[in-house]
Design a protein around this motif. Sequence first.
Motif, short mmCIF file in Angstrom:
data_model
loop_
_atom_site.label_atom_id
_atom_site.label_comp_id
_atom_site.label_asym_id
_atom_site.label_seq_id
_atom_site.Cartn_x
_atom_site.Cartn_y
_atom_site.Cartn_z
N ILE A 32 -1.90 -3.74 29.40
CA ILE A 32 -0.78 -4.49 28.85
C ILE A 32 -0.33 -3.78 27.57
O ILE A 32 -1.11 -3.63 26.62
N TYR A 33 0.91 -3.34 27.58
CA TYR A 33 1.48 -2.59 26.46
C TYR A 33 2.48 -3.45 25.70
O TYR A 33 3.23 -4.23 26.30
N GLY A 34 2.51 -3.28 24.40
CA GLY A 34 3.55 -3.88 23.58
C GLY A 34 4.54 -2.80 23.21
O GLY A 34 4.14 -1.72 22.75
N LEU A 35 5.83 -3.06 23.43
CA LEU A 35 6.87 -2.10 23.08
C LEU A 35 7.65 -2.69 21.90
O LEU A 35 8.33 -3.71 22.04
N LEU A 36 7.54 -2.05 20.75
CA LEU A 36 8.12 -2.57 19.52
C LEU A 36 9.17 -1.62 18.97
O LEU A 36 9.04 -0.40 19.09
N GLY A 37 10.17 -2.19 18.34
CA GLY A 37 11.20 -1.38 17.72
C GLY A 37 12.26 -2.28 17.12
O GLY A 37 12.48 -3.40 17.59
N ARG A 38 12.92 -1.80 16.09
CA ARG A 38 14.02 -2.56 15.51
C ARG A 38 15.19 -2.58 16.50
O ARG A 38 15.22 -1.83 17.48
N ASN A 39 16.17 -3.43 16.23
CA ASN A 39 17.35 -3.50 17.09
C ASN A 39 18.01 -2.12 17.16
O ASN A 39 18.23 -1.47 16.14
N GLY A 40 18.32 -1.70 18.39
CA GLY A 40 18.97 -0.40 18.57
C GLY A 40 18.04 0.78 18.53
O GLY A 40 18.49 1.93 18.57
N SER A 185 8.35 -6.07 25.74
CA SER A 185 9.22 -5.69 24.64
C SER A 185 9.58 -6.96 23.89
O SER A 185 10.12 -7.90 24.47
N THR A 186 9.25 -7.01 22.60
CA THR A 186 9.41 -8.27 21.87
C THR A 186 9.57 -8.04 20.38
O THR A 186 9.14 -7.01 19.84
N HIS A 187 10.21 -9.02 19.73
CA HIS A 187 10.25 -9.05 18.27
C HIS A 187 9.24 -10.06 17.72
O HIS A 187 9.02 -10.11 16.51
N LEU A 188 8.64 -10.87 18.58
CA LEU A 188 7.64 -11.85 18.15
C LEU A 188 6.27 -11.16 18.16
O LEU A 188 5.41 -11.45 18.99
N ILE A 189 6.10 -10.27 17.21
CA ILE A 189 5.00 -9.31 17.27
C ILE A 189 3.63 -9.98 17.14
O ILE A 189 2.75 -9.79 17.98
N ASP A 190 3.44 -10.73 16.07
CA ASP A 190 2.13 -11.34 15.88
C ASP A 190 1.81 -12.37 16.96
O ASP A 190 0.64 -12.63 17.25
N GLU A 191 2.84 -12.94 17.56
CA GLU A 191 2.63 -13.95 18.60
C GLU A 191 2.01 -13.35 19.85
O GLU A 191 1.24 -14.02 20.55
N LEU A 237 -3.02 0.01 -4.75
CA LEU A 237 -2.92 0.18 -3.30
C LEU A 237 -1.49 -0.12 -2.85
O LEU A 237 -0.73 -0.78 -3.56
N GLU A 238 -1.12 0.35 -1.67
CA GLU A 238 0.20 0.07 -1.13
C GLU A 238 0.18 -1.30 -0.46
O GLU A 238 -0.46 -1.49 0.57
N VAL A 239 0.85 -2.26 -1.07
CA VAL A 239 0.86 -3.63 -0.58
C VAL A 239 2.04 -3.81 0.38
O VAL A 239 3.19 -3.58 0.03
N LEU A 240 1.74 -4.25 1.61
CA LEU A 240 2.77 -4.43 2.62
C LEU A 240 3.35 -5.84 2.59
O LEU A 240 4.54 -6.03 2.88
N ALA A 241 2.51 -6.81 2.31
CA ALA A 241 2.98 -8.20 2.32
C ALA A 241 2.03 -9.04 1.48
O ALA A 241 0.85 -8.72 1.33
N ASP A 278 3.32 -6.89 10.02
CA ASP A 278 3.45 -6.29 8.69
C ASP A 278 3.41 -4.77 8.78
O ASP A 278 4.18 -4.07 8.10
N LEU A 279 2.51 -4.26 9.61
CA LEU A 279 2.39 -2.81 9.75
C LEU A 279 3.63 -2.22 10.41
O LEU A 279 4.13 -1.16 9.99
N PHE A 280 4.15 -2.91 11.41
CA PHE A 280 5.37 -2.44 12.09
C PHE A 280 6.53 -2.36 11.10
O PHE A 280 7.28 -1.37 11.08
N ILE A 281 6.70 -3.39 10.30
CA ILE A 281 7.79 -3.39 9.31
C ILE A 281 7.63 -2.21 8.35
O ILE A 281 8.59 -1.52 8.01
#
Length: 291
Positions: A32-40, A185-191, A237-241, A278-281
């Motif tokens: 099972i693969y997750g395909l992530l990406g911003r719009n476009g 393919s989804t934008h509901l990443i953590d879900e 450290l580099e804080v993401l969120a 958070d990592l994707f963003i």
Amino acid sequence: MSFTASLRDVTLKYKDTDALADVNLELEAGKIYGLLGRNGAGKTSLLSLLAAFRKPTSGEILIGGEPVWENAAVVSRVALIREGGDFDDADTVKAAIDTGQIRPGFDTEYALKLAERFELPLKKKVRELSRGKRSALAAVCGLAARAELTMFDEVHLGMDAPTRDAFYKELLAEYMDRPHTVILSTHLIDEVANYLEEVIIVDRGRILRHEELEVFQGMGATLTGPAAAVDAVAAGLEVLAEQQLGGTKAATVAALDPGARERAAASGLEIGPVGLQDLFIHLTEPTRKGA
């Protein structure tokens, strides 16, 4: 035939624009693969190529070692389910389900069972369905297709939270019962993160990262505890969120070196995996060098 999917030096152009450029990707069968990406970013273009809805401008796409373009024997075992489904020629829900029978593996009995579970009235006209119900119908047809490569492109859009949860659980149950390849393919990443084995991030028409989920989760950490202690460890450290409720704070950092990990443990902080969203963003931030 193993249904391993391969894209080799694939470019897809829309007029003078590269929807995808020089894409190389290997997908093992039975995951099972997750395909992530911003719009476009090129997610739908990539799925359309795998389903042979489009022909690449250049490069080669193989499934099971065979070219997918104009190969009916391969395409009949691939299902791409898009948000809202493709039911323009179907009058009723039952007619839409019956249309799925053109696929060699389509399980009508299973589809009718799912329709009942998702409260889809068989006699209701498709055009009268709400957006959420139409998405549920698309999901039903995708699950019942019993394809060896099943791709869901934002099929959850419009579904309410209980319906999405039921869809994910049904997807996992069907996968466990009949191992095959799934791409979400989804934008509901953590879900959906807990359902994924590998994650592909597409950014500006290119594959930015393709790793096992655990690799992504190991790229950082989430520190939780008293706000002052979290701030002290996260300093430098580099804080993401960041999130804070009262005196308790959670900070997601891009990397946690051994020294910082020791300080966090000594301060009594809880150390958890980095959130995939958070990592994707962070990785696809337009101003980030190399993104």
